[in-house]
Design a protein around this motif. Structure first.
Motif, PDB file in Angstrom:
ATOM      1  N   ARG A 222       1.017  -1.374  -0.062  1.00 28.20           N
ATOM      2  CA  ARG A 222      -0.031  -0.031  -0.104  1.00 28.20           C
ATOM      3  C   ARG A 222       0.945   1.209  -0.035  1.00 28.20           C
ATOM      4  O   ARG A 222       1.828   1.216   0.677  1.00 28.20           O
ATOM      5  CB  ARG A 222      -0.925  -0.067   1.054  1.00 28.20           C
ATOM      6  N   LEU A 223       0.390   2.213  -0.776  1.00 22.89           N
ATOM      7  CA  LEU A 223       1.147   3.422  -0.664  1.00 22.89           C
ATOM      8  C   LEU A 223       0.294   4.604  -0.720  1.00 22.89           C
ATOM      9  O   LEU A 223      -1.012   4.502  -1.174  1.00 22.89           O
ATOM     10  CB  LEU A 223       1.973   3.716  -2.159  1.00 22.89           C
ATOM     11  N   ALA A 224       0.648   5.947  -0.683  1.00 21.92           N
ATOM     12  CA  ALA A 224      -0.279   6.950  -0.680  1.00 21.92           C
ATOM     13  C   ALA A 224      -0.023   7.721  -2.098  1.00 21.92           C
ATOM     14  O   ALA A 224       0.976   7.256  -2.942  1.00 21.92           O
ATOM     15  CB  ALA A 224       0.361   8.123   0.267  1.00 21.92           C
ATOM     16  N   LEU A 225      -1.073   8.092  -2.464  1.00 25.54           N
ATOM     17  CA  LEU A 225      -1.181   8.508  -4.088  1.00 25.54           C
ATOM     18  C   LEU A 225      -0.258   9.727  -3.962  1.00 25.54           C
ATOM     19  O   LEU A 225      -0.271  10.633  -3.075  1.00 25.54           O
ATOM     20  CB  LEU A 225      -2.638   9.318  -4.146  1.00 25.54           C
ATOM     21  N   GLY A 226       0.609   9.800  -5.127  1.00 24.12           N
ATOM     22  CA  GLY A 226       1.656  10.811  -5.193  1.00 24.12           C
ATOM     23  C   GLY A 226       3.043  10.330  -5.129  1.00 24.12           C
ATOM     24  O   GLY A 226       4.075  10.739  -5.394  1.00 24.12           O
ATOM     25  N   GLU A 227       3.063   9.177  -4.252  1.00 23.67           N
ATOM     26  CA  GLU A 227       4.225   8.579  -3.767  1.00 23.67           C
ATOM     27  C   GLU A 227       4.770   7.834  -5.191  1.00 23.67           C
ATOM     28  O   GLU A 227       4.275   7.447  -5.817  1.00 23.67           O
ATOM     29  CB  GLU A 227       3.861   7.449  -2.977  1.00 23.67           C
ATOM     30  N   ASP A 228       6.374   7.940  -5.219  1.00 27.14           N
ATOM     31  CA  ASP A 228       6.891   7.227  -6.422  1.00 27.14           C
ATOM     32  C   ASP A 228       6.693   5.897  -6.346  1.00 27.14           C
ATOM     33  O   ASP A 228       6.897   4.961  -5.441  1.00 27.14           O
ATOM     34  CB  ASP A 228       8.336   7.528  -6.056  1.00 27.14           C
ATOM     35  N   LEU A 258       3.053  -0.266 -12.366  1.00 28.16           N
ATOM     36  CA  LEU A 258       2.392   0.838 -11.324  1.00 28.16           C
ATOM     37  C   LEU A 258       2.186   2.070 -11.809  1.00 28.16           C
ATOM     38  O   LEU A 258       1.210   2.933 -11.966  1.00 28.16           O
ATOM     39  CB  LEU A 258       2.796   0.711  -9.809  1.00 28.16           C
ATOM     40  N   ARG A 259       3.384   2.747 -12.415  1.00 31.00           N
ATOM     41  CA  ARG A 259       3.317   3.971 -12.868  1.00 31.00           C
ATOM     42  C   ARG A 259       2.185   4.106 -14.235  1.00 31.00           C
ATOM     43  O   ARG A 259       1.717   5.066 -14.260  1.00 31.00           O
ATOM     44  CB  ARG A 259       4.905   4.201 -13.166  1.00 31.00           C
ATOM     45  N   ARG A 260       2.315   3.090 -15.093  1.00 29.02           N
ATOM     46  CA  ARG A 260       1.719   3.155 -16.057  1.00 29.02           C
ATOM     47  C   ARG A 260       0.301   3.162 -15.788  1.00 29.02           C
ATOM     48  O   ARG A 260      -0.601   4.015 -16.494  1.00 29.02           O
ATOM     49  CB  ARG A 260       1.924   1.719 -16.937  1.00 29.02           C
ATOM     50  N   LEU A 261      -0.274   2.283 -14.777  1.00 27.68           N
ATOM     51  CA  LEU A 261      -1.694   2.608 -14.398  1.00 27.68           C
ATOM     52  C   LEU A 261      -2.005   3.565 -13.730  1.00 27.68           C
ATOM     53  O   LEU A 261      -3.012   4.256 -14.093  1.00 27.68           O
ATOM     54  CB  LEU A 261      -1.928   1.212 -13.391  1.00 27.68           C
ATOM     55  N   LEU A 262      -1.354   4.281 -12.923  1.00 26.27           N
ATOM     56  CA  LEU A 262      -1.686   5.622 -12.278  1.00 26.27           C
ATOM     57  C   LEU A 262      -1.579   6.589 -13.234  1.00 26.27           C
ATOM     58  O   LEU A 262      -2.313   7.715 -13.317  1.00 26.27           O
ATOM     59  CB  LEU A 262      -0.679   5.811 -11.147  1.00 26.27           C
ATOM     60  N   ASP A 263      -0.637   6.620 -14.220  1.00 20.39           N
ATOM     61  CA  ASP A 263      -0.802   7.490 -15.439  1.00 20.39           C
ATOM     62  C   ASP A 263      -2.169   7.381 -16.115  1.00 20.39           C
ATOM     63  O   ASP A 263      -2.767   8.384 -16.336  1.00 20.39           O
ATOM     64  CB  ASP A 263       0.466   7.340 -16.335  1.00 20.39           C
ATOM     65  N   ALA A 264      -2.619   6.194 -16.302  1.00 16.17           N
ATOM     66  CA  ALA A 264      -3.899   6.080 -17.000  1.00 16.17           C
ATOM     67  C   ALA A 264      -4.906   6.689 -16.424  1.00 16.17           C
ATOM     68  O   ALA A 264      -5.822   7.262 -16.662  1.00 16.17           O
ATOM     69  CB  ALA A 264      -4.064   4.416 -17.290  1.00 16.17           C
ATOM     70  N   THR A 266      -4.606   9.217 -14.404  1.00 15.55           N
ATOM     71  CA  THR A 266      -4.480  10.531 -14.430  1.00 15.55           C
ATOM     72  C   THR A 266      -5.032  11.178 -15.666  1.00 15.55           C
ATOM     73  O   THR A 266      -5.967  11.953 -15.575  1.00 15.55           O
ATOM     74  CB  THR A 266      -2.984  11.068 -14.137  1.00 15.55           C
ATOM     75  N   ASP A 267      -4.840  10.466 -16.766  1.00 15.63           N
ATOM     76  CA  ASP A 267      -5.565  10.766 -18.120  1.00 15.63           C
ATOM     77  C   ASP A 267      -6.912  10.705 -18.227  1.00 15.63           C
ATOM     78  O   ASP A 267      -7.716  11.745 -18.583  1.00 15.63           O
ATOM     79  CB  ASP A 267      -4.699   9.729 -19.147  1.00 15.63           C
ATOM     80  N   GLU A 268      -7.433   9.545 -17.267  1.00 11.67           N
ATOM     81  CA  GLU A 268      -8.964   9.500 -17.351  1.00 11.67           C
ATOM     82  C   GLU A 268      -9.527  10.694 -16.555  1.00 11.67           C
ATOM     83  O   GLU A 268     -10.615  11.155 -17.040  1.00 11.67           O
ATOM     84  CB  GLU A 268      -9.090   8.115 -16.761  1.00 11.67           C
ATOM     85  N   LYS A 270      -8.395  13.611 -16.377  1.00 15.78           N
ATOM     86  CA  LYS A 270      -8.389  14.850 -17.147  1.00 15.78           C
ATOM     87  C   LYS A 270      -9.315  14.883 -18.172  1.00 15.78           C
ATOM     88  O   LYS A 270     -10.081  15.660 -18.359  1.00 15.78           O
ATOM     89  CB  LYS A 270      -7.065  14.736 -17.823  1.00 15.78           C
ATOM     90  N   GLU A 271      -9.679  13.700 -18.692  1.00 16.30           N
ATOM     91  CA  GLU A 271     -10.537  13.531 -19.912  1.00 16.30           C
ATOM     92  C   GLU A 271     -11.837  13.950 -19.131  1.00 16.30           C
ATOM     93  O   GLU A 271     -12.963  14.280 -19.827  1.00 16.30           O
ATOM     94  CB  GLU A 271     -10.708  12.203 -20.594  1.00 16.30           C
ATOM     95  N   ALA A 272     -12.225  13.382 -18.131  1.00 16.93           N
ATOM     96  CA  ALA A 272     -13.515  13.445 -17.466  1.00 16.93           C
ATOM     97  C   ALA A 272     -13.843  14.840 -16.937  1.00 16.93           C
ATOM     98  O   ALA A 272     -15.206  15.382 -16.748  1.00 16.93           O
ATOM     99  CB  ALA A 272     -13.704  12.570 -16.124  1.00 16.93           C
ATOM    100  N   MET A 273     -12.808  15.942 -16.867  1.00 19.63           N
ATOM    101  CA  MET A 273     -12.853  17.041 -16.641  1.00 19.63           C
ATOM    102  C   MET A 273     -13.724  18.092 -17.723  1.00 19.63           C
ATOM    103  O   MET A 273     -13.396  17.947 -18.678  1.00 19.63           O
ATOM    104  CB  MET A 273     -11.612  17.679 -16.203  1.00 19.63           C
TER     105      MET A 273
END
Ligand SMILES: Cc1cc2nc3c(=O)[nH]c(=O)nc-3n(C[C@H](O)[C@H](O)[C@H](O)COP(=O)(O)OP(=O)(O)OC[C@H]3O[C@@H](n4cnc5c(N)ncnc54)[C@H](O)[C@@H]3O)c2cc1C
Length: 273
Positions: A222-228, A258-264, A266-268, A270-273
Motif C-alpha cells: 500500500r502506498l499514498a497517492l503521489g508516492e514514487d 504501477l506507474r503506467r496504471l496511475l498515469d492511465a 490521471t489521463d482518465e 483529465k478527460e472526465a473534466m
C-alpha cells in the motif's frame, strides 16, 4: 503414465477411477455432500480436467450447476456481490458489474479464451489456487471478501487468505464481495504476463498494488497517492522473486506497471473534466 519430477501424470482422462456424482440443488445439500471424504466440488470443470490428469483423488464429484443462488450478481450497500458460479463471460458482460467496476469487467473479459470464458467460473478460478490464474490478483487489490459455507457454518475470508488454505475440507465458496465500489478506481496490467501482472485499486489517497506472477502467490503493498511508484514497489517482499525472475527484477516491473496504471488514471480524470 508419464514420469515427471513432480510425480506421475496421466496423459488422458481414461485413467480416472470411477467416482459417485452428486447434483445438489441447494447450498446446504452441496456442503453436506462436499464434506464427505474424497468429495470434490465441480463448476465449469475447466481446471478439474487438468487436476484429474495430475492425479486428483476423487471419490465423489459434487456438481454445483444446479445449486440455487451461485450465479447471482447484486449491488448491496455500495458493495458488489458476485456468485461463485458466475462464468467469466457472464460476469464480464453483466450490467451491474460493468456499472460498478467497468475496468474490472473489462479485465475479467480478457482472461482465458472465448470457449473457456463461457464455462469457467470466478469461483473455480479462485479455488483452483493456481498462481498463474488472475482473479485472486485483481480481487486482492480490490480488498474483496470471500464468503464460504462450511460444514461448521458460514466463514468470511480476505481474498489474500486463500493462499493460506485456512478453510476446512468441504468449504463451499458461495460468493465474492467487493466493498465500496463507488469510491474505487481500478486498473489491471497483464502485458508482462506470465512474469508479472499488476492490479491497482485507488480509494481516496490510498493506493493498493497487488502483483501476481505465474510462479508465486500474489503480494500486496500500500502506498499514498503521489508516492514514487518505484519506491513503493521496492517494498515488495523478497518472496515476490523466484527462479523465473529475481525479486529485484519483479520489483522493477511492478514499479513500471504501477506507474503506467496511475498515469492511465490521471489521463482518465483529465478527460472526465
Ligand atoms: C485453455 C485455458 C486458458 C486459461 N487462461 C486463463 C487466463 O488467461 N487467466 C486466468 O486467470 N485463468 C485462465 N484459465 C483458468 C480458468 O480461468 C480456470 O480454469 C477457471 O476459472 C476454473 O473455473 P471452473 O468453473 O472451470 O472450475 P472447476 O474446474 O470446476 O474447479 C476448479 C477448482 O475449484 C474448486 N471449486 C470450484 N468451485 C468451487 C466452490 N464454489 N467452492 C469451493 N471449491 C470450488 C474445484 O473443486 C476445483 O478444485 C485458463 C484455463 C484454460 C483451460
Amino acid at each position: 503414465m508419464l514420469l515427471l519430477p513432480s510425480g506421475l501424470v496421466a496423459p488422458s482422462q481414461r485413467t480416472i477411477a470411477p467416482f459417485a456424482l452428486h447434483r445438489p440443488g441447494s447450498v446446504a445439500e452441496a456442503v453436506t455432500a462436499g464434506a464427505l471424504p474424497g468429495a470434490v466440488y465441480a463448476q465449469g470443470c475447466s481446471d478439474l480436467f487438468a487436476q484429474f490428469r495430475e492425479g486428483l483423488r476423487c471419490e465423489s464429484l459434487v456438481a454445483l450447476d444446479r445449486v440455487d443462488g451461485l450465479t447471482e450478481v447484486a449491488a448491496r450497500d455500495g458493495a458488489l456481490l458476485i456468485g461463485s458460479g458466475v462464468a467469466h463471460h457472464d460476469g464480464a458482460h453483466h450490467a451491474q458489474v460493468r456499472a460498478a467496476l467497468p475496468s474490472f469487467a473489462a479485465a475479467w473479459g480478457r482472461i482465458a479464451n472465448h470457449r473457456i470464458r463461457q464455462r469457467a467460473t470466478i469461483g473455480g478460478n479462485l479455488m483452483a489456487r493456481r498462481t498463474r490464474y488472475e482473479m485472486s490478483v485483481m480481487l486482492q487489490a480490490l480488498g474483496a471478501r470471500l464468503l464460504f459455507h462450511t460444514p461448521e457454518g458460514p466463514l468470511e475470508l480476505d481474498a489474500a487468505a486463500l493462499w493460506d488454505r485456512p478453510e476446512p475440507h468441504g468449504a463451499l465458496l458461495t460468493s465474492v464481495v467487493v466493498p465500496d465500489t463507488g469510491g474505487v478506481w481500478f486498473g489491471y496490467e497483464r502485458s508482462m504476463r506470465p512474469l508479472a501482472t499488476a492490479a491497482v485499486a485507488v480509494r481516496g489517497d490510498e493506493v493498493t498494488l497487488t502483483v501476481g506472477s505465474e510462479y508465486t502467490r500474489p503480494h500486496t503493498v500500500r502506498l499514498a497517492l503521489g508516492e514514487d511508484p518505484a519506491r513503493a514497489a521496492a517494498a515488495l517482499p523478497d518472496t515476490v522473486g523466484d527462479a523465473a525472475a529475481s525479486a529485484e527484477y519483479r520489483r522493477h516491473l511492478a514499479g513500471v506497471l504501477l506507474r503506467r496504471l496511475l498515469d492511465a488514471r490521471t489521463d482518465e480524470l483529465k478527460e472526465a473534466m
